[in-house]
Motif scaffolding. Structure first.
Motif, PDB file in Angstrom:
ATOM      1  N   TRP A   1      58.935 -14.126   6.154  1.00 41.49           N
ATOM      2  CA  TRP A   1      58.654 -14.951   7.313  1.00 41.49           C
ATOM      3  C   TRP A   1      59.022 -16.421   7.125  1.00 41.49           C
ATOM      4  O   TRP A   1      59.484 -17.082   8.061  1.00 41.49           O
ATOM      5  CB  TRP A   1      57.197 -14.826   7.733  1.00 41.49           C
ATOM      6  N   ASN A   2      58.797 -16.966   5.958  1.00 40.41           N
ATOM      7  CA  ASN A   2      59.113 -18.382   5.751  1.00 40.41           C
ATOM      8  C   ASN A   2      60.586 -18.671   6.043  1.00 40.41           C
ATOM      9  O   ASN A   2      60.928 -19.657   6.709  1.00 40.41           O
ATOM     10  CB  ASN A   2      58.759 -18.813   4.328  1.00 40.41           C
ATOM     11  N   SER A   3      61.453 -17.809   5.548  1.00 42.65           N
ATOM     12  CA  SER A   3      62.886 -17.973   5.795  1.00 42.65           C
ATOM     13  C   SER A   3      63.206 -17.738   7.276  1.00 42.65           C
ATOM     14  O   SER A   3      64.031 -18.443   7.865  1.00 42.65           O
ATOM     15  CB  SER A   3      63.698 -17.000   4.941  1.00 42.65           C
ATOM     16  N   ALA A   4      62.524 -16.756   7.872  1.00 47.63           N
ATOM     17  CA  ALA A   4      62.749 -16.444   9.283  1.00 47.63           C
ATOM     18  C   ALA A   4      62.359 -17.626  10.168  1.00 47.63           C
ATOM     19  O   ALA A   4      63.104 -18.042  11.053  1.00 47.63           O
ATOM     20  CB  ALA A   4      61.949 -15.206   9.683  1.00 47.63           C
ATOM     21  N   GLU A   5      61.176 -18.174   9.920  1.00 48.91           N
ATOM     22  CA  GLU A   5      60.684 -19.302  10.713  1.00 48.91           C
ATOM     23  C   GLU A   5      61.612 -20.503  10.593  1.00 48.91           C
ATOM     24  O   GLU A   5      61.917 -21.171  11.598  1.00 48.91           O
ATOM     25  CB  GLU A   5      59.277 -19.681  10.250  1.00 48.91           C
ATOM     26  N   LYS A   6      62.084 -20.756   9.405  1.00 49.37           N
ATOM     27  CA  LYS A   6      63.002 -21.881   9.169  1.00 49.37           C
ATOM     28  C   LYS A   6      64.288 -21.703   9.999  1.00 49.37           C
ATOM     29  O   LYS A   6      64.776 -22.644  10.627  1.00 49.37           O
ATOM     30  CB  LYS A   6      63.342 -21.963   7.687  1.00 49.37           C
ATOM     31  N   ASP A   7      64.831 -20.490  10.005  1.00 50.71           N
ATOM     32  CA  ASP A   7      66.067 -20.226  10.750  1.00 50.71           C
ATOM     33  C   ASP A   7      65.856 -20.320  12.258  1.00 50.71           C
ATOM     34  O   ASP A   7      66.680 -20.901  12.981  1.00 50.71           O
ATOM     35  CB  ASP A   7      66.616 -18.845  10.401  1.00 50.71           C
ATOM     36  N   LEU A   8      64.758 -19.759  12.743  1.00 48.02           N
ATOM     37  CA  LEU A   8      64.501 -19.780  14.181  1.00 48.02           C
ATOM     38  C   LEU A   8      64.278 -21.207  14.684  1.00 48.02           C
ATOM     39  O   LEU A   8      64.756 -21.583  15.761  1.00 48.02           O
ATOM     40  CB  LEU A   8      63.295 -18.896  14.516  1.00 48.02           C
ATOM     41  N   LEU A   9      63.571 -22.002  13.900  1.00 50.59           N
ATOM     42  CA  LEU A   9      63.367 -23.409  14.262  1.00 50.59           C
ATOM     43  C   LEU A   9      64.686 -24.182  14.229  1.00 50.59           C
ATOM     44  O   LEU A   9      64.936 -25.050  15.074  1.00 50.59           O
ATOM     45  CB  LEU A   9      62.346 -24.050  13.320  1.00 50.59           C
ATOM     46  N   ALA A  10      65.543 -23.848  13.254  1.00 52.62           N
ATOM     47  CA  ALA A  10      66.857 -24.512  13.160  1.00 52.62           C
ATOM     48  C   ALA A  10      67.714 -24.171  14.377  1.00 52.62           C
ATOM     49  O   ALA A  10      68.432 -25.027  14.908  1.00 52.62           O
ATOM     50  CB  ALA A  10      67.567 -24.083  11.882  1.00 52.62           C
ATOM     51  N   SER A  11      67.623 -22.935  14.824  1.00 54.13           N
ATOM     52  CA  SER A  11      68.387 -22.518  15.995  1.00 54.13           C
ATOM     53  C   SER A  11      67.919 -23.277  17.237  1.00 54.13           C
ATOM     54  O   SER A  11      68.725 -23.751  18.041  1.00 54.13           O
ATOM     55  CB  SER A  11      68.228 -21.011  16.211  1.00 54.13           C
ATOM     56  N   LEU A  12      66.597 -23.428  17.375  1.00 49.07           N
ATOM     57  CA  LEU A  12      66.057 -24.143  18.527  1.00 49.07           C
ATOM     58  C   LEU A  12      66.295 -25.647  18.440  1.00 49.07           C
ATOM     59  O   LEU A  12      66.428 -26.319  19.468  1.00 49.07           O
ATOM     60  CB  LEU A  12      64.557 -23.857  18.663  1.00 49.07           C
ATOM     61  N   GLU A  13      66.365 -26.165  17.247  1.00 51.66           N
ATOM     62  CA  GLU A  13      66.676 -27.589  17.092  1.00 51.66           C
ATOM     63  C   GLU A  13      68.102 -27.870  17.583  1.00 51.66           C
ATOM     64  O   GLU A  13      68.364 -28.894  18.228  1.00 51.66           O
ATOM     65  CB  GLU A  13      66.544 -28.003  15.625  1.00 51.66           C
ATOM     66  N   ALA A  14      69.012 -26.956  17.288  1.00 52.64           N
ATOM     67  CA  ALA A  14      70.398 -27.119  17.729  1.00 52.64           C
ATOM     68  C   ALA A  14      70.534 -26.892  19.225  1.00 52.64           C
ATOM     69  O   ALA A  14      71.350 -27.538  19.887  1.00 52.64           O
ATOM     70  CB  ALA A  14      71.302 -26.153  16.966  1.00 52.64           C
ATOM     71  N   ASN A  15      69.741 -25.980  19.779  1.00 52.45           N
ATOM     72  CA  ASN A  15      69.771 -25.707  21.226  1.00 52.45           C
ATOM     73  C   ASN A  15      68.364 -25.310  21.678  1.00 52.45           C
ATOM     74  O   ASN A  15      67.962 -24.156  21.556  1.00 52.45           O
ATOM     75  CB  ASN A  15      70.758 -24.585  21.543  1.00 52.45           C
ATOM     76  N   PRO A  16      67.603 -26.267  22.205  1.00 53.77           N
ATOM     77  CA  PRO A  16      66.191 -26.020  22.544  1.00 53.77           C
ATOM     78  C   PRO A  16      65.977 -25.091  23.735  1.00 53.77           C
ATOM     79  O   PRO A  16      64.843 -24.660  23.970  1.00 53.77           O
ATOM     80  CB  PRO A  16      65.665 -27.429  22.885  1.00 53.77           C
ATOM     81  N   ASP A  17      67.020 -24.789  24.483  1.00 52.12           N
ATOM     82  CA  ASP A  17      66.852 -24.013  25.716  1.00 52.12           C
ATOM     83  C   ASP A  17      67.227 -22.540  25.564  1.00 52.12           C
ATOM     84  O   ASP A  17      67.686 -21.900  26.520  1.00 52.12           O
ATOM     85  CB  ASP A  17      67.677 -24.641  26.839  1.00 52.12           C
ATOM     86  N   GLN A  18      67.035 -21.991  24.402  1.00 49.17           N
ATOM     87  CA  GLN A  18      67.300 -20.564  24.176  1.00 49.17           C
ATOM     88  C   GLN A  18      66.019 -19.772  24.447  1.00 49.17           C
ATOM     89  O   GLN A  18      65.143 -19.676  23.589  1.00 49.17           O
ATOM     90  CB  GLN A  18      67.769 -20.320  22.749  1.00 49.17           C
ATOM     91  N   ALA A  19      65.929 -19.229  25.634  1.00 42.52           N
ATOM     92  CA  ALA A  19      64.689 -18.586  26.060  1.00 42.52           C
ATOM     93  C   ALA A  19      64.264 -17.444  25.137  1.00 42.52           C
ATOM     94  O   ALA A  19      63.079 -17.301  24.813  1.00 42.52           O
ATOM     95  CB  ALA A  19      64.841 -18.067  27.491  1.00 42.52           C
ATOM     96  N   TYR A  20      65.228 -16.640  24.693  1.00 43.94           N
ATOM     97  CA  TYR A  20      64.869 -15.473  23.881  1.00 43.94           C
ATOM     98  C   TYR A  20      64.498 -15.846  22.447  1.00 43.94           C
ATOM     99  O   TYR A  20      63.683 -15.177  21.813  1.00 43.94           O
ATOM    100  CB  TYR A  20      66.009 -14.453  23.898  1.00 43.94           C
ATOM    101  N   VAL A  21      65.090 -16.912  21.942  1.00 47.41           N
ATOM    102  CA  VAL A  21      64.699 -17.394  20.616  1.00 47.41           C
ATOM    103  C   VAL A  21      63.286 -17.970  20.686  1.00 47.41           C
ATOM    104  O   VAL A  21      62.453 -17.727  19.800  1.00 47.41           O
ATOM    105  CB  VAL A  21      65.693 -18.450  20.093  1.00 47.41           C
ATOM    106  N   ILE A  22      63.007 -18.733  21.745  1.00 52.45           N
ATOM    107  CA  ILE A  22      61.650 -19.259  21.964  1.00 52.45           C
ATOM    108  C   ILE A  22      60.661 -18.104  22.008  1.00 52.45           C
ATOM    109  O   ILE A  22      59.603 -18.131  21.368  1.00 52.45           O
ATOM    110  CB  ILE A  22      61.585 -20.052  23.291  1.00 52.45           C
ATOM    111  N   ASN A  23      61.004 -17.075  22.760  1.00 50.56           N
ATOM    112  CA  ASN A  23      60.113 -15.926  22.918  1.00 50.56           C
ATOM    113  C   ASN A  23      59.854 -15.226  21.581  1.00 50.56           C
ATOM    114  O   ASN A  23      58.713 -14.883  21.258  1.00 50.56           O
ATOM    115  CB  ASN A  23      60.725 -14.943  23.915  1.00 50.56           C
ATOM    116  N   TYR A  24      60.910 -15.029  20.799  1.00 46.18           N
ATOM    117  CA  TYR A  24      60.765 -14.316  19.522  1.00 46.18           C
ATOM    118  C   TYR A  24      59.854 -15.092  18.571  1.00 46.18           C
ATOM    119  O   TYR A  24      58.943 -14.516  17.951  1.00 46.18           O
ATOM    120  CB  TYR A  24      62.134 -14.111  18.878  1.00 46.18           C
ATOM    121  N   LEU A  25      60.098 -16.399  18.469  1.00 42.30           N
ATOM    122  CA  LEU A  25      59.304 -17.228  17.557  1.00 42.30           C
ATOM    123  C   LEU A  25      57.855 -17.316  18.028  1.00 42.30           C
ATOM    124  O   LEU A  25      56.917 -17.103  17.236  1.00 42.30           O
ATOM    125  CB  LEU A  25      59.924 -18.624  17.462  1.00 42.30           C
ATOM    126  N   ALA A  26      57.660 -17.596  19.312  1.00 40.44           N
ATOM    127  CA  ALA A  26      56.307 -17.767  19.843  1.00 40.44           C
ATOM    128  C   ALA A  26      55.509 -16.459  19.761  1.00 40.44           C
ATOM    129  O   ALA A  26      54.328 -16.478  19.380  1.00 40.44           O
ATOM    130  CB  ALA A  26      56.378 -18.255  21.287  1.00 40.44           C
TER     131      ALA A  26
END
Length: 562
Positions: free
Chosen positions: A427-452
């Motif tokens: 999970w630590n690696s997963a969370e880091k990657d998902l946050l990095a993806s959202l930092e590059a593009n904050p409007d990714q609805a499905y990435v937001i959904n997966y992380l949240a």
């Protein structure tokens, strides 16, 4: 749900046949009142609508003479003939309709196409003109007949462009394409600039026409310019199949003469292809394949047309025909091979043949002469989506080592790797990657959904998750998975009434999903609707997709509740 839709479709067809029989003339009824005739007509139409063209043709062929009293029969029969590959017979039947003064847009179009192919432009013009008259009420048919008439009536550039202007203004973009081809056909010095102008249009995707621009440059001896055009286009459209294959062929000095805009028949083929593509995008597959087969009749060497034909069969679930085309398509170069391998693997997965899917795509990837990042990403996605998480992580990592944060693949690769890490418990690696993806593009609805949603399941950052999911819901309103996550966040925050409302909507949007129905059952229980809650839990127990761990939990809920 699928059976329900089919039942209504079948009832509609039966109703149509009843109306047809009740409104036919007495003479017609005398000839076609036998059960086998009704059966043949009904079966032929139903099979045509189900895109089973050869079988449709066999049934409709037995009803010769029905066109005298039922005009739409002849049109359906022509569709079955063309789509089953019987083009010569379609031409003969069209001539028969003409003799009986029963001609239609379709029959005149077919006659005109046959005469144009045999270079009898006078007769071609005659039939395209007749098709124009028959197509006045149908805008797309009108565009086709006007365009084909103009291309069979070429005299000089000025006259041709004036004729082009008369076509309906609603087809402005398609007219722009034809205008470029006209200038190319007449060796106009403006051709190169017009190609550049149309492919530079930022409002409309004219990416396909970079291929025609480059092909034109090759025909005029501008190999260097053709390479420049293709390289520049691929920077904007790196996944474009036609451009990728053309680049490979160009650099390998292969035969690239599949299209020549100085040959009117090949331009007509492209006009018919555009029509087929427009119909396919609206899921009107019998008509799309009708125009596509006529297009291939004019330019059978342009293998790109087969990609749309295979896609049409893929979308309607005729995997046998789709696979046959994809296997052939894959023989025509690396780009076509990789594209075909991906499509074939997808079909094998749907046919529950994962081993063949893995074998095929792995072999195709390894055989690529150049493993570019987009091919690597495609393969990583395939592995991740089919639970080969560790293997996918290594490929995502390779991609991320090659791209900057502003590259289009950065957000997709970090998201993909994050999901893969989460699925193997890192999970630590997963969370880091998902946050990095959202930092590059904050409007990714499905990435937001997966992380949240993952945070919610872990019981952490629930208020933050709710805020994120509210944003995701605005970005993708009425998405069932986001709606479910939003409802579940409210449930975890003990806002049960609000949770129930969102989860009820999620169930309506995704009625056969075990998790969504389970969540709704929990919300019902917390709102005091215990009988209804047990109904939904029981329903989830009976679903084929329900995992064993969830079934054990549901069995306890049914006994003790929450």
């Amino acid at each position: 749900m699928k059976l329900f839709d089919f039942s209504f479709k079948t009832i509609g067809q039966i109703f149509f046949v009843i109306i047809f029989l009740s409104t036919s003339s007495a003479k017609s009824l005398d000839k076609f009142n036998k059960a086998k005739d009704v059966s043949n007509y009904f079966s032929g139409i139903l099979l045509l609508n189900d895109n089973q063209y050869e079988d449709s043709f066999k049934h409709l062929k037995k009803l010769s003479g029905l066109e005298n009293s039922h005009v739409s029969y002849s049109v359906k029969y022509l569709y079955s003939l063309v789509n089953s590959g019987n083009l010569k017979e379609a031409f003969n039947y069209s001539k028969k309709l003409e003799e009986q003064k029963l001609d239609s847009f379709e029959s005149n179009l077919i006659s005109g196409i046959f005469y144009l192919k045999s270079e009898d432009t006078d007769l071609a013009k005659k039939y395209f003109l007749k098709a124009k008259i028959k197509s006045e009420k149908f805008i797309l048919n009108n565009y086709v007949s006007n365009s084909l008439y103009n291309w069979s009536n070429l005299s000089n550039l000025n006259q041709a462009t004036r004729d082009l202007e008369k076509i309906d203004q609603r087809f402005e973009n398609l007219k722009k394409i034809q205008n470029v081809f006209l200038h190319c056909y007449f060796d106009s010095p403006s051709t190169d600039n017009l190609f550049t102008e149309i492919t530079s249009n930022s409002k409309t995707d004219f990416s396909r026409y970079n291929y025609f621009h480059a092909s034109y440059s090759v025909s005029t001896g501008g190999i260097k310019n053709a390479k420049k055009i293709i390289e520049s286009a691929l920077m904007l459209y790196p996944r474009n199949l036609l451009l990728n294959q053309f680049k490979n062929d160009l650099y390998e000095n292969k035969n690239i003469s599949a299209f020549n805009c100085k040959r009117e028949m090949q331009v007509v083929a492209e006009i018919l292809y555009i029509t087929a593509n427009a119909l396919s995008s609206q899921s009107i597959y019998p008509q799309s394949n009708f125009f596509l087969n006529l297009s291939k009749y004019f330019n059978e060497d342009f293998i790109s047309y087969d990609a749309l034909l295979a896609e049409n069969f893929y979308k309607i679930g005729d995997f046998k025909k789709a696979k046959k085309i994809y296997y052939n398509l894959g023989k025509h170069g690396d780009a076509f091979n990789w594209f075909s391998a991906k499509q074939l693997s997808s079909i094998f997965i749907q046919e529950k043949n994962k081993s063949e899917a893995f074998k095929l795509l792995d072999k195709s990837y390894k055989n690529l002469l150049e493993k570019k990042i987009y091919e690597t990403f495609d393969y990583a996605e395939f592995l991740k989506n089919n639970e080969k998480f560790k293997e996918s992580i290594s490929l995502y990592t390779k991609i991320l080592a090659e791209v900057d944060k502003d590259h289009p693949l950065y957000t997709e690769a970090t998201d993909g790797r994050g999901v893969a890490y989460e699925r193997i418990g890192e999970w630590n690696s997963a969370e880091k990657d998902l946050l990095a993806s959202l930092e590059a593009n904050p409007d990714q609805a499905y990435v937001i959904n997966y992380l949240a949603y993952t945070w919610i399941e872990q019981g952490v950052k629930i208020n933050k998750s709710l805020s994120m999911l509210e944003k995701a819901n605005k970005l993708r309103s009425n998405d069932p998975y986001i709606t479910d996550s939003l409802g579940w966040a409210l449930f975890k925050l003990k806002r049960y009434k609000e949770a129930k409302d969102y989860l009820r909507l999620a169930v309506r949007l995704l009625p056969a999903d075990p998790i969504v129905n389970d969540h709704y059952g929990d919300a019902l229980w917390k709102n005091g609707d215990e009988i209804q809650a047990r109904y939904y839990w029981s329903y989830v127990l009976g679903l084929e997709k329900t995992e064993e761990e969830l079934k054990k939990t549901l069995e306890k809920k049914l006994i003790k509740g929450l």
